[in-house]
Design a protein around this motif. Structure first.
Motif, PDB file in Angstrom:
ATOM      1  N   ASN A  13      -7.315  -3.232  -5.585  1.00 57.17           N
ATOM      2  CA  ASN A  13      -6.071  -3.703  -6.196  1.00 57.17           C
ATOM      3  C   ASN A  13      -5.151  -4.367  -5.177  1.00 57.17           C
ATOM      4  N   ALA A  14      -5.281  -3.958  -3.924  1.00 60.45           N
ATOM      5  CA  ALA A  14      -4.440  -4.495  -2.852  1.00 60.45           C
ATOM      6  C   ALA A  14      -5.049  -4.068  -1.529  1.00 60.45           C
ATOM      7  N   VAL A  15      -4.632  -4.719  -0.460  1.00 58.63           N
ATOM      8  CA  VAL A  15      -5.057  -4.328   0.883  1.00 58.63           C
ATOM      9  C   VAL A  15      -3.839  -4.346   1.805  1.00 58.63           C
ATOM     10  N   ALA A  16      -3.999  -3.724   2.949  1.00 54.57           N
ATOM     11  CA  ALA A  16      -2.932  -3.716   3.952  1.00 54.57           C
ATOM     12  C   ALA A  16      -2.955  -5.013   4.761  1.00 54.57           C
ATOM     13  N   MET A  70       0.839  -1.191   0.000  1.00 57.05           N
ATOM     14  CA  MET A  70       0.000   0.000   0.000  1.00 57.05           C
ATOM     15  C   MET A  70       0.879   1.249   0.000  1.00 57.05           C
ATOM     16  N   THR A  71       0.617   2.127  -0.970  1.00 58.71           N
ATOM     17  CA  THR A  71       1.337   3.397  -1.048  1.00 58.71           C
ATOM     18  C   THR A  71       0.487   4.555  -0.549  1.00 58.71           C
ATOM     19  N   ALA A  72      -0.760   4.287  -0.234  1.00 63.04           N
ATOM     20  CA  ALA A  72      -1.672   5.234   0.409  1.00 63.04           C
ATOM     21  C   ALA A  72      -2.726   4.374   1.103  1.00 63.04           C
ATOM     22  N   SER A  73      -3.654   5.003   1.789  1.00 63.89           N
ATOM     23  CA  SER A  73      -4.630   4.231   2.549  1.00 63.89           C
ATOM     24  C   SER A  73      -5.343   3.200   1.688  1.00 63.89           C
ATOM     25  N   ASP A  74      -5.760   3.605   0.472  1.00 64.32           N
ATOM     26  CA  ASP A  74      -6.493   2.685  -0.396  1.00 64.32           C
ATOM     27  C   ASP A  74      -5.907   2.595  -1.798  1.00 64.32           C
ATOM     28  N   TYR A  75      -4.632   2.847  -1.922  1.00 58.79           N
ATOM     29  CA  TYR A  75      -3.915   2.656  -3.188  1.00 58.79           C
ATOM     30  C   TYR A  75      -2.728   1.718  -2.936  1.00 58.79           C
ATOM     31  N   GLY A  76      -2.559   0.750  -3.826  1.00 50.75           N
ATOM     32  CA  GLY A  76      -1.406  -0.136  -3.681  1.00 50.75           C
ATOM     33  C   GLY A  76      -1.483  -1.308  -4.631  1.00 50.75           C
ATOM     34  N   GLY A  77      -0.493  -2.190  -4.521  1.00 51.70           N
ATOM     35  CA  GLY A  77      -0.445  -3.386  -5.347  1.00 51.70           C
ATOM     36  C   GLY A  77      -0.011  -3.090  -6.768  1.00 51.70           C
ATOM     37  N   GLY A  78      -0.123  -4.093  -7.611  1.00 51.86           N
ATOM     38  CA  GLY A  78       0.261  -3.949  -9.005  1.00 51.86           C
ATOM     39  C   GLY A  78       0.773  -5.252  -9.565  1.00 51.86           C
ATOM     40  N   THR A  79       1.511  -5.155 -10.644  1.00 56.26           N
ATOM     41  CA  THR A  79       2.155  -6.307 -11.272  1.00 56.26           C
ATOM     42  C   THR A  79       3.646  -6.216 -10.971  1.00 56.26           C
ATOM     43  N   PRO A  80       4.243  -7.241 -10.351  1.00 55.62           N
ATOM     44  CA  PRO A  80       5.608  -7.121  -9.815  1.00 55.62           C
ATOM     45  C   PRO A  80       6.692  -7.211 -10.883  1.00 55.62           C
ATOM     46  N   ILE A  81       6.673  -6.252 -11.795  1.00 56.76           N
ATOM     47  CA  ILE A  81       7.632  -6.217 -12.901  1.00 56.76           C
ATOM     48  C   ILE A  81       8.025  -4.772 -13.156  1.00 56.76           C
ATOM     49  N   VAL A  82       9.308  -4.549 -13.428  1.00 57.98           N
ATOM     50  CA  VAL A  82       9.770  -3.289 -14.001  1.00 57.98           C
ATOM     51  C   VAL A  82      10.610  -3.633 -15.225  1.00 57.98           C
ATOM     52  N   ASP A  83      10.513  -2.783 -16.234  1.00 53.90           N
ATOM     53  CA  ASP A  83      11.185  -3.030 -17.501  1.00 53.90           C
ATOM     54  C   ASP A  83      11.742  -1.699 -17.989  1.00 53.90           C
ATOM     55  N   VAL A  84      13.005  -1.692 -18.341  1.00 57.99           N
ATOM     56  CA  VAL A  84      13.644  -0.492 -18.891  1.00 57.99           C
ATOM     57  C   VAL A  84      14.303  -0.881 -20.204  1.00 57.99           C
ATOM     58  N   TRP A  85      14.113  -0.064 -21.224  1.00 51.18           N
ATOM     59  CA  TRP A  85      14.710  -0.401 -22.514  1.00 51.18           C
ATOM     60  C   TRP A  85      15.279   0.831 -23.188  1.00 51.18           C
ATOM     61  N   ARG A  86      16.304   0.599 -23.969  1.00 50.02           N
ATOM     62  CA  ARG A  86      16.884   1.609 -24.846  1.00 50.02           C
ATOM     63  C   ARG A  86      16.478   1.235 -26.271  1.00 50.02           C
ATOM     64  N   SER A  90      -4.087 -11.271   4.570  1.00 49.53           N
ATOM     65  CA  SER A  90      -5.062 -10.425   3.882  1.00 49.53           C
ATOM     66  C   SER A  90      -4.526  -9.984   2.524  1.00 49.53           C
ATOM     67  N   VAL A  91      -3.231  -9.670   2.461  1.00 50.71           N
ATOM     68  CA  VAL A  91      -2.599  -9.258   1.212  1.00 50.71           C
ATOM     69  C   VAL A  91      -2.656 -10.398   0.191  1.00 50.71           C
ATOM     70  N   GLU A  92      -2.308 -11.577   0.622  1.00 49.52           N
ATOM     71  CA  GLU A  92      -2.178 -12.718  -0.272  1.00 49.52           C
ATOM     72  C   GLU A  92      -3.525 -13.302  -0.698  1.00 49.52           C
ATOM     73  N   LYS A  93      -4.563 -13.119   0.134  1.00 49.06           N
ATOM     74  CA  LYS A  93      -5.841 -13.763  -0.148  1.00 49.06           C
ATOM     75  C   LYS A  93      -6.877 -12.833  -0.765  1.00 49.06           C
ATOM     76  N   LEU A  94      -6.479 -11.601  -1.087  1.00 48.34           N
ATOM     77  CA  LEU A  94      -7.393 -10.740  -1.822  1.00 48.34           C
ATOM     78  C   LEU A  94      -7.805 -11.406  -3.128  1.00 48.34           C
ATOM     79  N   GLN A  95      -6.863 -12.031  -3.814  1.00 45.80           N
ATOM     80  CA  GLN A  95      -7.175 -12.687  -5.080  1.00 45.80           C
ATOM     81  C   GLN A  95      -8.156 -13.831  -4.878  1.00 45.80           C
ATOM     82  N   ASP A  96      -8.077 -14.529  -3.752  1.00 43.42           N
ATOM     83  CA  ASP A  96      -9.019 -15.608  -3.468  1.00 43.42           C
ATOM     84  C   ASP A  96     -10.421 -15.060  -3.206  1.00 43.42           C
ATOM     85  N   PHE A  97     -10.489 -13.912  -2.528  1.00 46.17           N
ATOM     86  CA  PHE A  97     -11.777 -13.251  -2.288  1.00 46.17           C
ATOM     87  C   PHE A  97     -12.447 -12.891  -3.610  1.00 46.17           C
TER      88      PHE A  97
END
Length: 726
Positions: A487-490, A234-250, A505-512
């Motif tokens: 998208n995510a929970v604390a 969580m990067t704010a009270s109700d914002y967080g999560g995502g896809t665990p990838i970063v990609d940089v290209w030239r 709670s973080v891991e089982k949001l997808q199960d919910f």
């Protein structure tokens, strides 16, 4: 979607049923130099150049070469196949890429290489090769790295890293790093694109799968000073999560890192512009003491290289996760139908306003009518508001019949996992709340509500009953499941839930979310389950529980397009991706950024009147002519059902910005620029002659021959082309 305990790693992951066909073992003296014969026996690539550079062991395939020195530092090369053979381009400099952070503020980076073993493997990802390296540090910690390359996924290296104390002294840790690398700039790498890289514009582009409260772009140029932590929690009270990838290209190639676990992890993937390139890493906090003999495993991760932009990385990641049982379901036909949404009237919407607009929606060729926020008594109880539906559920059923009478399909908005403080639900069931360490509820800001815990059985059961009411009792054909809080929970510390760990709670949001999906399709196998995590970067782990994804409150047409490219990679090239309300695009009318990329048309116009003259979305006669034309073009071609060809053009470096959809033997090109005049290469066409047509303006542009097809073109804003074989 099930997770299995991997006996090879000791942490939650996916099992790799491996069959060893060949095995070679190399023992490396901690300070000695390995002989050429011994290295060759491992099957690693060895040359005189390797000896001069300090490489002790290497592992590679047709796209990626990884080298390790005697301190277990590594570097990566991008490999290209050419007529004269293979060439390689430096990606990263020598560095300690996997290491531990100690509680005294130091780090443990140097490990003397003692053992290297190479073997053939076979499993869920097909045949491949595994290289296992191990070494020790003077402090008494042993590190083991297991790297796998599979023929099915060239250029994509799977990493498992573990640490074990081999001394009698415990080791106090504060964190770990994996894939801590720097992608070198073109100039530093000495590539053939040095002139292009020094031209006007950024030297790098990036994709970051993280969520930010300011709803920034997912795809950004990397300029001087660029820095993002990309925390996956969580990067704010109700914002967080995502896809665990970063990609940089030239311009010539790129590199991506991420983790491959089947559940979210609370870690970061920082990306930062540095001298000579761009730094990337996977970083995890770890307040832990390793006792003598104890082992710690980092999450399974990957390092991948590619040409073009980030699309190929995300596409490979999707297929890898599908091998492991986590994938988005195939959309039903109804998921591709164009959408009218009542949100143009906002929360003051009434049944009469909806019913007055339905005939116009049908006449324009739209097929869905979405009943949006404002129908409910409150967030949490999800009963029809008495002032709008005096007979409660009976009136809601009547509205559903009225929608269907107009040959439209009804969809209902709701925001699960949120409950208003004054709701009957919280009055009777405070045990459902997700609580922080201090016992305080977590705020869902937009609706002034509190989070419910997705890992609590009573929360799941209550929500399943709501789904059965909406689909089974009221008769809706789809649900619009809405809110950035989804998208995510604390982590949850509610003692009533008896969590084994707060992170459940973080891991089982997808199960919910999956429980909701299963409850809906059990009633109607063709139900459309749209998930709109407003402005967030979409958690990949939630895709298995939805069959339609909107652009999720885009703030520009650029966001519509790059979100479309991202989700076509992560959900599949024929994913039911909707451009969201066209009124959110540039100028409020940029259908081209939806239709051209193979996205579903959506609008929230009001008609015949709008009770909000200040912020009106009234469909004027001038707008109606434009809306009618675009919706007809969409219905004629239904490009979302085609195959999005995201590998053909680089969304960062190629100008004009170009997207391609292949359908029924034709290629559809969508070109975007403020203004363009010049030649455009038409990539992806099969050999032969093709007739090219501007299908928005109804103009024939002549014929081209492939390969090497190109046309001189001039346009403002957009140009939509249809290429047909002659």
């Amino acid at each position: 979607m099930a997770r299995l305990d991997d006996p090879n790693t000791g942490h939650q992951g996916v099992t790799h049923a491996s069959t060893t066909r060949r095995r070679f073992i190399l023992l490396v003296a901690g300070t000695g130099v390995a002989s050429r014969a011994a290295l060759a026996a491992t099957g690693s690539s060895v040359s005189q150049e390797d000896d001069r550079s300090g490489a002790a062991v290497s592992l590679g395939d047709s796209k990626l070469l990884l080298e390790f020195d005697r301190s277990m530092r590594s570097r990566a090369w991008h490999v290209r196949s050419q007529a004269s053979g293979q060439s390689k381009q430096p990606l990263t400099p020598w560095a300690a890429t996997e290491y531990l952070l100690l509680s005294d503020g130091t780090s443990l980076q140097r490990f003397g290489l003692q053992h290297a073993e190479r073997e053939s493997v076979d499993g869920p990802h097909g045949p491949g090769t595994r290289l296992t390296l191990s070494g020790s540090a003077p402090t008494g910690v042993e590190k083991t790295i297991r790297i796998e390359l599979f023929q099915r996924y060239p250029g994509f290296a799977f990493y498992r890293v573990s640490y074990r104390t081999v001394s009698r002294q415990p080791i106090a840790l504060r964190g770990w790093r994996s894939a801590d690398i720097v992608l070198l700039s073109d100039t530093v790498a000495g590539g053939s694109h040095r002139v292009a890289a020094n031209a006007a514009g950024p030297g790098f582009w990036s994709y970051c799968g993280s969520t930010h409260e300011d709803r920034r772009d997912w795809v950004q140029p990397v300029r001087d000073g660029f820095s993002q932590e990309n925390f996956m929690g969580m990067t704010a009270s109700d914002y967080g999560g995502g896809t665990p990838i970063v990609d940089v290209w030239r311009r010539d190639c790129g590199i991506a890192i991420g983790h491959l676990e089947l559940v979210p992890y609370l870690l970061s993937l920082p990306v930062k512009q540095v001298d000579g390139g761009v730094g990337l890493a996977i970083a995890g906090p770890l307040q832990r003491v390793l006792a003598p003999g104890e082992r710690f495993d980092t999450p399974e991760s990957f390092v991948a290289t590619h040409t073009g932009d980030y699309f190929t990385t995300l596409d490979a990641y999707r297929r890898i996760m599908a091998d492991r049982g986590l994938e988005a379901p195939q959309p039903p036909q109804a998921a591709y139908e164009p959408i009218w949404c009542a949100w143009g009237y906002e929360r003051e919407c009434t049944v009469k306003l909806i019913e007055d607009t339905l005939p116009k929606a049908r006449e324009l060729g739209l097929r869905w009518a979405v009943i949006d926020d404002g129908w409910q008594s409150n967030v949490g109880d999800w009963k029809p508001q008495a002032s709008k539906f005096p007979r409660g559920g009976a009136d809601m059923q009547q509205l559903v019949r009225d929608v269907r009478a107009q040959q439209l399909m009804p969809r209902l908005w709701f925001a699960p996992l949120a409950a208003a403080p004054g709701s009957d639900l919280l009055h009777d069931h405070t045990d459902l709340l997700l609580l922080d360490k201090e016992g305080a509820p977590q705020l869902v800001s937009w609706w002034n509500s509190f989070y419910l815990c997705p890992a609590y059985a009573q929360t799941v059961g209550y929500t399943e009953e709501l789904v059965r009411r909406f689909i089974g009792e009221w008769g809706f054909a789809g649900l619009k499941i809405d809110g950035q809080h989804l998208n995510a929970v604390a982590p949850c510390y509610n003692p009533a839930h008896r969590h084994a760990r707060p992170e459940e709670s973080v891991e089982k949001l997808q199960d919910f979310l999956h429980a909701m999906y299963i409850a809906a399709v059990a009633i109607d196998p063709q139900v459309v389950m749209e998930l709109c995590p407003c402005g967030t970067s979409y958690s990949f782990f939630n895709f298995a529980s939805m069959n339609q994804a909107p652009a999720s409150d885009p703030e520009s047409s650029w966001q519509v397009r790059h979100k479309g490219k991202t989700l076509k990679a992560l959900m599949g090239p024929s994913a039911a991706f909707a451009g969201d309300h066209v009124e959110l695009s540039d100028g409020g009318d940029d259908f081209a950024s939806t239709v051209g990329i193979g996205a579903i048309v959506s609008t929230k116009f009001t008609w015949p009147q709008d009770p909000k003259p200040k912020d009106s979305f009234l469909l004027t006669p001038q707008k109606e002519a434009l809306w009618r034309k675009w919706i007809a073009l969409y219905n004629e071609r239904l490009l979302p059902k085609g195959t999005y060809r995201g590998e053909l053009y680089d969304i960062g470096f190629d100008k004009p910005e170009t997207h391609v959809v292949e359908k029924s033997g034709r290629l559809y090109y969508a070109l975007y620029a403020h203004s363009w005049s010049g030649p455009v290469s038409l990539r992806g066409l099969p050999a032969g002659r093709h007739r090219v047509r501007d299908y928005f303006n109804g103009r024939d542009l002549g014929e081209v021959s492939a390969p090497g097809a190109a046309l001189p073109l001039a346009f403002e804003r957009f140009l939509l082309l249809e290429a047909m074989p002659v």
